[in-house]
Design an enzyme around this catalytic site. Sequence first.
Site, mmCIF file in Angstrom:
data_model
loop_
_atom_site.group_PDB
_atom_site.id
_atom_site.type_symbol
_atom_site.label_atom_id
_atom_site.label_comp_id
_atom_site.label_asym_id
_atom_site.label_seq_id
_atom_site.Cartn_x
_atom_site.Cartn_y
_atom_site.Cartn_z
ATOM 1 N N ALA A 59 0.809 -1.220 0.000
ATOM 2 C CA ALA A 59 0.000 0.000 0.000
ATOM 3 C C ALA A 59 0.842 1.271 0.000
ATOM 4 O O ALA A 59 0.438 2.287 -0.568
ATOM 5 C CB ALA A 59 -0.942 -0.006 1.208
ATOM 6 N N GLU A 88 0.522 -6.819 15.031
ATOM 7 C CA GLU A 88 0.934 -6.670 16.422
ATOM 8 C C GLU A 88 1.757 -5.416 16.681
ATOM 9 O O GLU A 88 2.081 -5.123 17.833
ATOM 10 C CB GLU A 88 1.747 -7.903 16.836
ATOM 11 C CG GLU A 88 0.943 -9.187 16.767
ATOM 12 C CD GLU A 88 1.794 -10.409 17.073
ATOM 13 O OE1 GLU A 88 3.019 -10.267 17.276
ATOM 14 O OE2 GLU A 88 1.229 -11.505 17.115
ATOM 15 N N HIS A 91 3.248 -0.588 12.811
ATOM 16 C CA HIS A 91 3.449 -0.486 11.366
ATOM 17 C C HIS A 91 2.105 -0.301 10.655
ATOM 18 O O HIS A 91 2.020 0.413 9.654
ATOM 19 C CB HIS A 91 4.183 -1.728 10.844
ATOM 20 C CG HIS A 91 4.517 -1.655 9.391
ATOM 21 N ND1 HIS A 91 5.374 -0.701 8.886
ATOM 22 C CD2 HIS A 91 4.112 -2.405 8.341
ATOM 23 C CE1 HIS A 91 5.484 -0.876 7.571
ATOM 24 N NE2 HIS A 91 4.732 -1.894 7.222
ATOM 25 N N ASN A 115 -9.977 5.889 -3.685
ATOM 26 C CA ASN A 115 -9.173 5.171 -2.694
ATOM 27 C C ASN A 115 -9.896 3.904 -2.253
ATOM 28 O O ASN A 115 -10.883 3.963 -1.530
ATOM 29 C CB ASN A 115 -8.886 6.068 -1.490
ATOM 30 C CG ASN A 115 -7.995 5.410 -0.464
ATOM 31 O OD1 ASN A 115 -7.689 4.219 -0.535
ATOM 32 N ND2 ASN A 115 -7.577 6.174 0.521
#
Length: 160
Positions: A59, A88, A91, A115
């Site tokens: 992405a 987790e 990021h 989008n």
Amino acid sequence: MASTETHTVLPRPQFTAPTRVLIVIAPYYRDIADGLLAGAQASLADAGVEAEVVEVPGALEIPTAIKLASRSGSYDGYVALGCVIRGETTHYDTVCNDSSRGLTLLGLDGLCIGNGILTVENHAQAAVRSDPAGQNKGGGAADAALHLIVLARRFRGGRS
């Protein structure tokens, strides 16, 4: 609960002038990407729009690919497709925020972009949103790009 809400969906624009759209897709989750792509391609075909597809690793690369393609002058609009599933670490936040920000900045520079990058908590949420027979977020992103193309042509005094 989202299933009880009502939403207004504008009719899909139709085009008489030749129209080309580039779909930039990150197939990190291939099954999700395939659903998004099928929905986007069906919407564009229904509007009589020619579509080309390019793949990028993730992405974060989608806005850059759109910017690079825009320099060619070959496309009237762009559809950004991909999926970011919370993991987790933080990021997830970086990828969601920076890919969205990149697309927004390109849009504010005048590019017509729909989008369709999903940002979800889990794979099940992504599956429902990417399914062309379900929420069809790929088709929705394509339709958003088409509406922006119509506006851009209108403001330039052209025809759709």
